[in-house]
Enzyme design. Structure first.
Site: not given
Lengths: 262, 262
Positions: A154, A161
């Site tokens: 998720d 990142p």
């Protein structure tokens, strides 16, 4: 009236009318903001990208969790990478046979902000089945010796990142600890080539893919996709009926228009 | 870079990056503009609302035409209300048994502009099967003595000139001249109550409805709906496979998430 504007692609922007800004902070990783909006309830943004609004987050969270859970024979140990807002955990907790949810979130501030400003999401992170690890998800996966019934990615977009969570190495590591992975896989309208590349990598480690498309109003292009990779013999089934998810809706979301096929 | 911005609802706006404005004019009914955009090809707007972009218009036009045409036993005479851009006619002309298409468009300038700036849509209006009538669609329907295999309402929003095309009187008139109607029925995310009211009226004159949902990136909320009303015993069938439409996709689009049900 003030507007929050997300540049969704080179020539496409979505703007959401604001009542007021409730929070803004810079964590080690990103800028985090919370707004009260005119029409969408509260909204969380990371680096000026919409992560969720109270009005439509259920579509995303139901559709990242229930398709795989409704197909799994067993779902006791779950690993969520990212998901610090708690929405994914909220949906997973509907399954009473789940014993343990590891949530590996890189940014502790997302969790704090969600607990404070999004009680209908963040509060589920306090559940005693949830073990939170503040660290890089890819690093966790490369080192853990535990096994999971499913790994749910998720994540934010596959730039910055989040990028590593779509890499070959990460998928290989996931396949070592789980026979099932679900990932949000971006807009098929804007990023079809990315999805195609991701599917190619995924097929190296998982025998079968379920690629499905879901309209999410506040996400880029309003059309989103998810992909399940599995090494089990999963079958479409399920009885649960929620606000968005139904067995029929999941089956339907697996029909991919020729234009969006990878 | 300049942006075109459509206020889709009180607190939601979509902006599309522009290369340049190709046309702007005021007809008797509305402001008409054509832009060349950064990412969506050419774009037609009416009163500053996106009517179509070259990049995603096929989704709308395939999905307003093929579901009903793939179910019809006979399709010889067709009435299109609105649709002056020609996209709906383009899709109808794929059916070789169509003998006559009446296009009733209130605004002649839309047709002229489309023929000039959107050749892949407007040129189909020159087909010899197409008879164009420049007049109010509701008036045409109330007066004509002809019968049609289907009436397609390819209208603007149900405010201003488009409003009457969602009225009880109009539906009653349509039911006198055709056993089948298709209408674009707006965003189920933003206008569910409107759709609910329209379905209630439609059921007075047509025995059975097919309500279906389609993601269209440049339309408000990115989630759109269409409704077929019929007094025939239509059955799901069909073989045609296009860029968006497939028999499976249409069947899938008929699965309505609980949240969007009327």
């Amino acid at each position: 009236m003030d507007w929050f504007t997300e540049r969704q692609s080179k020539g496409l922007s979505l703007s959401i009318g604001l009542k007021k800004k409730l929070f803004e902070g810079n964590s080690k990783f990103q800028k985090i903001s919370v707004f009260d909006t005119i029409e969408f309830g509260r909204m969380l943004t990371l680096d000026d990208k919409v992560m969720l609004t109270e009005r439509d987050e259920f579509i995303y969270h139901e559709m990242i969790v229930h398709p795989i859970f409704q197909m799994l024979k067993k779902c006791e140990n779950v690993l969520v990478i990212g998901g610090g807002d708690g929405g994914t955990v909220r949906e997973i907790l509907r399954y009473k046979d789940v014993k343990k949810i590891y949530l590996v979130e890189i940014d502790e501030m997302v969790i704090e902000v969600s607990k404070k400003y999004f009680p209908n999401l963040g509060k589920y992170l306090n559940n005693k089945k949830v073990e939170i690890k503040i660290m890089d998800g890819a690093e966790f996966v490369s080192k853990t010796n535990e096994n999971f019934d499913v790994v749910i990615v998720d994540s934010t977009d596959p730039v910055g990142p989040g990028e590593i969570l779509f890499s070959d190495k990460f998928l290989k590591d996931v396949s070592r600890i789980s026979r099932n992975i679900v990932s949000q896989t971006e807009s098929p309208f804007l990023l079809k080539d990315f999805i195609k590349g991701y599917h190619r990598k995924l097929r190296k480690y998982f025998k079968r893919l379920f690629y499905y498309i879901v309209p999410i109003p506040t996400y880029p292009s309003g059309t989103w996709s998810f992909t399940i990779g599995t090494n089990e013999n999963l079958k479409l089934k399920g009885k649960i009926e929620l606000k968005y998810y139904t067995p029929e809706i999941f089956k339907s979301s697996l029909s991919i228009p020729p234009f969006y096929r990878t």
